[in-house]
Motif scaffolding. Structure first.
Motif, PDB file in Angstrom:
ATOM      1  N   UNK A 123      15.659 -23.762 -49.727  1.00 23.66           N
ATOM      2  CA  UNK A 123      16.458 -23.009 -48.762  1.00 23.66           C
ATOM      3  C   UNK A 123      15.634 -22.458 -47.602  1.00 23.66           C
ATOM      4  N   UNK A 124      14.301 -22.515 -47.687  1.00 22.58           N
ATOM      5  CA  UNK A 124      13.486 -22.113 -46.546  1.00 22.58           C
ATOM      6  C   UNK A 124      12.901 -23.327 -45.815  1.00 22.58           C
ATOM      7  N   UNK A 125      13.365 -24.534 -46.177  1.00 22.37           N
ATOM      8  CA  UNK A 125      13.014 -25.706 -45.384  1.00 22.37           C
ATOM      9  C   UNK A 125      11.933 -26.606 -45.925  1.00 22.37           C
ATOM     10  N   UNK A 126      11.456 -26.412 -47.155  1.00 22.03           N
ATOM     11  CA  UNK A 126      10.452 -27.301 -47.724  1.00 22.03           C
ATOM     12  C   UNK A 126      11.122 -28.584 -48.203  1.00 22.03           C
ATOM     13  N   UNK A 127      10.652 -29.734 -47.716  1.00 10.14           N
ATOM     14  CA  UNK A 127      11.175 -31.014 -48.188  1.00 10.14           C
ATOM     15  C   UNK A 127      10.561 -31.299 -49.557  1.00 10.14           C
ATOM     16  N   UNK A 128      11.406 -31.342 -50.581  1.00  9.25           N
ATOM     17  CA  UNK A 128      10.939 -31.491 -51.958  1.00  9.25           C
ATOM     18  C   UNK A 128      11.047 -32.923 -52.459  1.00  9.25           C
ATOM     19  N   UNK A 137      14.433 -42.868 -41.849  1.00 13.07           N
ATOM     20  CA  UNK A 137      15.055 -42.159 -40.733  1.00 13.07           C
ATOM     21  C   UNK A 137      14.111 -41.160 -40.082  1.00 13.07           C
ATOM     22  N   UNK A 138      13.453 -40.335 -40.889  1.00 17.92           N
ATOM     23  CA  UNK A 138      12.708 -39.201 -40.326  1.00 17.92           C
ATOM     24  C   UNK A 138      11.245 -39.146 -40.718  1.00 17.92           C
ATOM     25  N   UNK A 139      10.739 -40.131 -41.460  1.00 18.40           N
ATOM     26  CA  UNK A 139       9.339 -40.136 -41.828  1.00 18.40           C
ATOM     27  C   UNK A 139       9.115 -39.590 -43.227  1.00 18.40           C
ATOM     28  N   UNK A 140       7.955 -39.910 -43.773  1.00 19.86           N
ATOM     29  CA  UNK A 140       7.606 -39.541 -45.138  1.00 19.86           C
ATOM     30  C   UNK A 140       6.976 -38.151 -45.165  1.00 19.86           C
ATOM     31  N   UNK A 141       7.718 -37.168 -45.644  1.00 21.22           N
ATOM     32  CA  UNK A 141       7.199 -35.802 -45.685  1.00 21.22           C
ATOM     33  C   UNK A 141       5.995 -35.678 -46.616  1.00 21.22           C
ATOM     34  N   UNK A 142       5.964 -36.472 -47.699  1.00 18.84           N
ATOM     35  CA  UNK A 142       4.859 -36.363 -48.655  1.00 18.84           C
ATOM     36  C   UNK A 142       3.541 -36.823 -48.062  1.00 18.84           C
ATOM     37  N   UNK A 143       3.584 -37.573 -46.943  1.00 20.65           N
ATOM     38  CA  UNK A 143       2.358 -38.039 -46.293  1.00 20.65           C
ATOM     39  C   UNK A 143       1.760 -36.977 -45.375  1.00 20.65           C
ATOM     40  N   UNK A 144       2.488 -35.900 -45.133  1.00 23.76           N
ATOM     41  CA  UNK A 144       1.987 -34.833 -44.273  1.00 23.76           C
ATOM     42  C   UNK A 144       1.230 -33.799 -45.102  1.00 23.76           C
ATOM     43  N   UNK A 150       7.287 -28.412 -44.409  1.00 23.05           N
ATOM     44  CA  UNK A 150       8.340 -27.439 -44.158  1.00 23.05           C
ATOM     45  C   UNK A 150       9.003 -27.742 -42.822  1.00 23.05           C
ATOM     46  N   UNK A 151      10.321 -27.935 -42.825  1.00 22.92           N
ATOM     47  CA  UNK A 151      11.031 -28.323 -41.613  1.00 22.92           C
ATOM     48  C   UNK A 151      10.994 -27.240 -40.547  1.00 22.92           C
ATOM     49  N   UNK A 152      11.036 -25.987 -40.952  1.00 23.39           N
ATOM     50  CA  UNK A 152      10.980 -24.892 -39.982  1.00 23.39           C
ATOM     51  C   UNK A 152       9.624 -24.847 -39.295  1.00 23.39           C
ATOM     52  N   UNK A 153       8.568 -24.981 -40.062  1.00 21.58           N
ATOM     53  CA  UNK A 153       7.222 -24.931 -39.485  1.00 21.58           C
ATOM     54  C   UNK A 153       7.007 -26.100 -38.527  1.00 21.58           C
ATOM     55  N   UNK A 154       7.487 -27.270 -38.916  1.00 23.44           N
ATOM     56  CA  UNK A 154       7.352 -28.435 -38.036  1.00 23.44           C
ATOM     57  C   UNK A 154       8.155 -28.252 -36.757  1.00 23.44           C
ATOM     58  N   UNK A 155       9.360 -27.728 -36.889  1.00 23.32           N
ATOM     59  CA  UNK A 155      10.227 -27.585 -35.722  1.00 23.32           C
ATOM     60  C   UNK A 155       9.590 -26.711 -34.651  1.00 23.32           C
ATOM     61  N   UNK A 156       8.896 -25.650 -35.079  1.00 27.07           N
ATOM     62  CA  UNK A 156       8.396 -24.678 -34.105  1.00 27.07           C
ATOM     63  C   UNK A 156       6.890 -24.772 -33.832  1.00 27.07           C
ATOM     64  N   UNK A 157       6.178 -25.641 -34.538  1.00 26.95           N
ATOM     65  CA  UNK A 157       4.735 -25.743 -34.287  1.00 26.95           C
ATOM     66  C   UNK A 157       4.273 -27.164 -34.010  1.00 26.95           C
ATOM     67  N   UNK A 158       5.109 -28.177 -34.270  1.00 28.09           N
ATOM     68  CA  UNK A 158       4.719 -29.567 -34.055  1.00 28.09           C
ATOM     69  C   UNK A 158       5.635 -30.181 -33.000  1.00 28.09           C
ATOM     70  N   UNK A 199       7.002 -14.220 -40.713  1.00 28.48           N
ATOM     71  CA  UNK A 199       5.900 -13.534 -40.029  1.00 28.48           C
ATOM     72  C   UNK A 199       4.993 -14.531 -39.317  1.00 28.48           C
ATOM     73  N   UNK A 200       4.703 -15.647 -39.981  1.00 27.43           N
ATOM     74  CA  UNK A 200       3.849 -16.675 -39.375  1.00 27.43           C
ATOM     75  C   UNK A 200       4.477 -17.254 -38.114  1.00 27.43           C
ATOM     76  N   UNK A 201       5.745 -17.623 -38.197  1.00 29.30           N
ATOM     77  CA  UNK A 201       6.391 -18.269 -37.060  1.00 29.30           C
ATOM     78  C   UNK A 201       6.618 -17.294 -35.903  1.00 29.30           C
ATOM     79  N   UNK A 202       6.877 -16.052 -36.206  1.00 32.75           N
ATOM     80  CA  UNK A 202       7.013 -15.069 -35.127  1.00 32.75           C
ATOM     81  C   UNK A 202       5.694 -14.901 -34.380  1.00 32.75           C
ATOM     82  N   UNK A 203       4.594 -15.064 -35.097  1.00 34.80           N
ATOM     83  CA  UNK A 203       3.275 -14.871 -34.481  1.00 34.80           C
ATOM     84  C   UNK A 203       2.844 -16.075 -33.640  1.00 34.80           C
ATOM     85  N   UNK A 204       3.283 -17.283 -34.015  1.00 39.53           N
ATOM     86  CA  UNK A 204       2.745 -18.474 -33.351  1.00 39.53           C
ATOM     87  C   UNK A 204       3.739 -19.145 -32.414  1.00 39.53           C
TER      88      UNK A 204
END
Length: 280
Positions: A123-128, A137-144, A150-158, A199-204
């Motif tokens: 529920x916080x965006x980790x692809x399990x 469609x969207x790439x192999x999350x396990x290769x990252x 985490x989809x949220x971290x990728x959306x706002x930092x990548x 907290x992390x995403x608000x900072x970066x």
């Protein structure tokens, strides 16, 4: 670490699964009951030699991450997963909303979806977990790296993550994702993982901080989403969100309306994407 008991438990867990249980094709002339060792190794993203040594009671002590992937590959329940950890001399993960253990029922449904992209997300965006079409469609999350699964971290930092969506859709997707995360944090204010991610995403990320301060709250619902695929082009897909019993994991399934251009492109993606996976 109890190597003989661990080896026996792995062998028995492998023997009780059929290829169909994990989304694989059985094929003719199977003499091995259950899954083959190479199939378990493939599902757990480890070498066949490493897994074979574990079953022969001569392998090194598995890491916690390796135990987690083994539990998922063998479709273990939470109790069976804990037993696997104990046999390896490790303390089992605390059973919290962020434990990352995908329930076998969700994996069973995921394995049955051969012709449409689907993934299990916390529920916080980790692809399990993903099926092959989701990877196409969207790439192999396990290769990252783990943090970037985490989809949220990728959306706002990548910046490359945004390339998957049309520019005019990105603000809406970002706002909806932040509103979902705020709803999750409100329901579990003592969850350190959710609070730390905020907290992390608000900072970066200035964009995340701006959207967070707008104070929109809304759990992720079924919606339509447009994707830009580098091979098959633009797809408009209906996004269905199925919640687990505890609402801490979501099975997200993407479908196209039959007869539409996106439906035809999704069928093409099934051919092109899976061929690419086989080549790799």
């Amino acid at each position: 670490m109890d190597r003989p008991e661990l080896a026996d438990f792995l062998r028995r867990s492998r023997a009780r699964l059929s290829p169909a249980d994990v989304g694989l094709t059985g094929g003719p002339r199977r003499r091995t009951p259950g899954l083959r060792r190479e199939e378990v190794a493939q599902l757990a993203c480890m070498s066949v030699d490493y897994y074979t040594r574990l079953e022969q009671a001569r392998g090194p002590r598995p890491s916690r991450q390796m135990l987690t992937t083994l539990a998922r590959a063998l479709r273990l329940t939470a109790d069976e997963r804990d037993h696997l950890f104990h046999l390896s001399g490790e303390e089992p993960p605390r059973e919290t909303a962020g434990s990352g253990h995908v329930r076998p029922g969700l994996l069973l449904v995921l394995d049955r979806l051969h012709d449409t992209p689907a993934q299990v997300v916390s529920d916080i965006g980790d692809v399990l977990a993903q099926n092959a079409m989701s990877v196409a469609l969207s790439g192999d999350a396990s290769a990252r790296p783990p943090a970037m699964r985490n989809l949220m971290r990728r959306m706002f930092t990548d910046p490359s993550a945004a390339e998957l969506f049309p520019p005019e859709d990105r603000e809406h997707l970002a706002r909806a994702s932040v509103a979902n995360l705020r709803a999750v944090l409100a329901s579990r204010p003592d969850d350190p993982r959710a609070a730390a991610l905020v907290a992390e995403l608000r900072a970066v990320s200035e964009d995340f901080a701006r959207l967070w301060d707008e104070h929109h709250v809304a759990l992720r619902r079924s919606d339509a989403k447009r994707f830009l695929h580098p091979v098959v082009g633009e797809l408009t897909l209906d996004c269905e969100v199925l919640l687990s019993a505890g609402h801490d994991q979501q099975l997200i399934v993407y479908t196209a309306r039959p007869g539409s251009r996106s439906y035809e492109r999704l069928q093409l993606l099934r051919v092109v994407g899976l061929q690419d996976l086989t080549a790799r």
